[in-house]
Motif scaffolding. Structure first.
Motif, short mmCIF file in Angstrom:
data_model
loop_
_atom_site.label_atom_id
_atom_site.label_comp_id
_atom_site.label_asym_id
_atom_site.label_seq_id
_atom_site.Cartn_x
_atom_site.Cartn_y
_atom_site.Cartn_z
N ASN A 245 -5.88 -6.02 -11.10
CA ASN A 245 -6.51 -4.52 -10.74
C ASN A 245 -6.01 -4.28 -9.41
OD1 ASN A 245 -8.03 -3.91 -12.85
ND2 ASN A 245 -9.85 -5.47 -12.30
N SER A 246 -5.56 -5.26 -8.41
CA SER A 246 -5.03 -5.06 -7.12
C SER A 246 -3.88 -4.14 -7.13
CB SER A 246 -4.84 -6.30 -6.27
OG SER A 246 -4.01 -7.16 -7.11
N VAL A 247 -2.91 -4.55 -8.45
CA VAL A 247 -1.73 -3.68 -8.35
C VAL A 247 -2.22 -2.41 -9.12
CG1 VAL A 247 0.43 -3.66 -9.70
CG2 VAL A 247 -0.43 -5.77 -8.68
N LYS A 248 -2.68 -2.31 -10.10
CA LYS A 248 -3.18 -1.15 -10.82
C LYS A 248 -3.82 0.09 -9.74
CE LYS A 248 -5.48 -2.87 -14.10
NZ LYS A 248 -6.26 -2.94 -15.51
N LYS A 249 -4.48 -0.38 -8.85
CA LYS A 249 -5.16 0.34 -7.91
C LYS A 249 -4.47 0.64 -6.33
CE LYS A 249 -9.82 -0.53 -9.88
NZ LYS A 249 -11.10 -1.26 -9.89
N LEU A 250 -3.31 0.38 -6.53
CA LEU A 250 -2.59 0.65 -5.52
C LEU A 250 -2.69 2.37 -4.97
CD1 LEU A 250 0.76 -1.41 -5.94
CD2 LEU A 250 -0.94 -1.62 -3.95
N PRO A 251 -3.18 2.53 -3.67
CA PRO A 251 -3.79 3.89 -3.50
C PRO A 251 -2.78 4.91 -3.59
CG PRO A 251 -3.34 2.31 -1.45
CD PRO A 251 -3.24 1.66 -2.45
N LYS A 252 -1.15 4.70 -3.41
CA LYS A 252 -0.67 5.68 -3.35
C LYS A 252 0.63 5.65 -4.82
CE LYS A 252 0.04 6.32 1.44
NZ LYS A 252 0.89 6.49 2.59
N LEU A 253 0.14 4.55 -5.55
CA LEU A 253 0.85 4.56 -6.78
C LEU A 253 0.61 5.83 -8.00
CD1 LEU A 253 2.53 2.35 -8.31
CD2 LEU A 253 0.71 1.50 -9.71
N LYS A 254 1.96 6.37 -8.15
CA LYS A 254 2.03 7.41 -8.94
C LYS A 254 2.81 7.59 -10.08
CE LYS A 254 2.39 10.72 -5.07
NZ LYS A 254 3.32 11.95 -4.44
N LYS A 255 3.45 6.33 -10.28
CA LYS A 255 4.19 5.94 -11.54
C LYS A 255 4.37 4.47 -11.99
CE LYS A 255 9.10 6.45 -13.40
NZ LYS A 255 10.10 6.84 -13.21
N LEU A 256 3.88 4.16 -13.11
CA LEU A 256 3.87 2.70 -13.45
C LEU A 256 4.20 2.55 -14.80
CD1 LEU A 256 2.85 -0.17 -13.11
CD2 LEU A 256 0.68 0.34 -13.80
N ASN A 257 5.31 1.98 -14.94
CA ASN A 257 5.92 1.93 -16.20
C ASN A 257 5.73 0.31 -16.85
OD1 ASN A 257 7.38 1.78 -18.66
ND2 ASN A 257 9.06 2.95 -17.84
N ALA A 258 5.00 0.06 -17.77
CA ALA A 258 4.66 -1.47 -18.45
C ALA A 258 4.95 -1.32 -19.62
CB ALA A 258 3.21 -1.60 -17.88
N LYS A 259 5.79 -0.37 -20.22
CA LYS A 259 5.81 -0.51 -21.65
C LYS A 259 6.40 -1.74 -22.13
CE LYS A 259 6.58 4.51 -22.10
NZ LYS A 259 7.68 5.57 -22.70
N ASN B 21 0.90 -1.31 0.03
CA ASN B 21 0.20 0.08 0.08
C ASN B 21 0.81 1.38 -0.10
OD1 ASN B 21 -2.65 -1.35 -0.06
ND2 ASN B 21 -2.61 -1.51 2.20
N GLU B 22 2.09 1.13 0.32
CA GLU B 22 2.83 2.27 0.39
C GLU B 22 3.74 2.41 -1.18
OE1 GLU B 22 3.04 4.82 2.76
OE2 GLU B 22 1.53 3.38 3.76
N LEU B 23 3.60 1.63 -2.00
CA LEU B 23 4.18 1.80 -3.24
C LEU B 23 3.94 2.87 -4.05
CD1 LEU B 23 6.36 -0.22 -4.34
CD2 LEU B 23 4.59 -1.17 -6.04
#
Length: 261
Positions: free
Chosen positions: A162-176, A145-147
């Motif tokens: 979805n459990s990963v995409k919707k992490l509450p503090k996620l600001k940057k997700l690079n899945a290119k 939850n702190e990720l």
């Protein structure tokens, strides 16, 4: 006639003296053990005597395995293992409760070799799993939850839980550069970096080959953009700006906004 099995490359032997001389003080005053780019093929057990360090950098070596004794590094906040040949991680990595940064990018990790205990790293802020052999992401990572930043680029992912995409503090997700089966998901991660809060300056020699290529590509794009927008034959003149009390004083805000450092 073959005389025996061919041996792998003989790695650098790290002694306790070498390890002690490799300790640096990080910008925030922590103790960092930097053994990157040393040609290490086997985890040096002698560094277990330095297990009170705050940061451990074993990146850009030839390690295939991290032993369970990694759990002795209980003060560890920062662990960099990128650009090795890791095929597995020990479940004991989940005991490093102070860890906020974990980089295991550019290895040979598969989904099965990711220990479930990764979800125990409750203080983890940054996790880089890019450039591995992952075909799926464990839904249990949704417990982090702190990720704030997650790297999943250059794997074999067809979807992200979805459990990963919707992490509450996620600001940057690079899945290119993943073979997503859902066209909507492909579009969503075509430009997957959401926001960058900080800028870190490093020398080119300290970048791995993949990061260096990316930086060079972005630099070339920026230079092309500058060439297109600049007009060297024309000199801009702002005579009114020479008079501080002129009416132009109220119109200088746009210059500050467009000025680049």
């Amino acid at each position: 006639m073959a005389k025996g099995k061919a041996k792998g490359p003989k790695g650098t032997k790290i002694t306790l003296k070498i390890a002690k001389n490799s300790i640096r003080i990080s910008f925030d005053g922590g103790r960092r053990l930097d053994l990157s780019k040393m040609g290490i093929t086997t985890f040096p057990n002698c560094i277990l005597k330095l297990a009170d360090v705050d940061e451990l950098d074993l990146s850009r070596n030839m390690l295939k395995k991290i032993p369970s004794s990694i759990q002795k590094f209980q003060k560890l906040r920062w662990l960099d293992l990128h650009s090795n040949q890791l095929e597995e991680l020990p479940e004991e990595i989940g005991t490093l409760q102070n860890l906020f940064y974990l980089n295991i990018c550019d290895n040979k990790l598969t989904t099965k070799s990711l220990p479930e205990e990764l979800n125990l790293l409750k203080n983890l802020r940054i996790l880089n799993l890019g450039l591995n052999c992952l075909d799926s992401i464990p839904t249990s990572l949704g417990a982090l939850n702190e990720l704030k930043e997650l790297g999943l680029f250059d794997n074999a992912l067809t979807t992200i839980p979805n459990s990963v995409k919707k992490l509450p503090k996620l600001k940057k997700l690079n899945a290119k550069r993943n073979p997503f089966t859902d066209s909507t998901e492909q579009e969503e991660y075509a430009d997957s970096i959401k926001r960058i809060d900080k800028l870190y300056l490093v020398q080119e020699k300290d970048l791995c080959s993949s990061c260096l290529r990316t930086c060079q590509y972005e630099r070339d794009k920026l230079n092309k953009l500058k060439d297109m927008t600049s007009s060297p034959s024309r000199k801009l003149s702002f005579p009114l700006l020479l008079t501080p009390n002129s009416s132009a004083k109220d119109n200088q805000e746009w210059r500050l906004k467009d000025k680049h450092p």
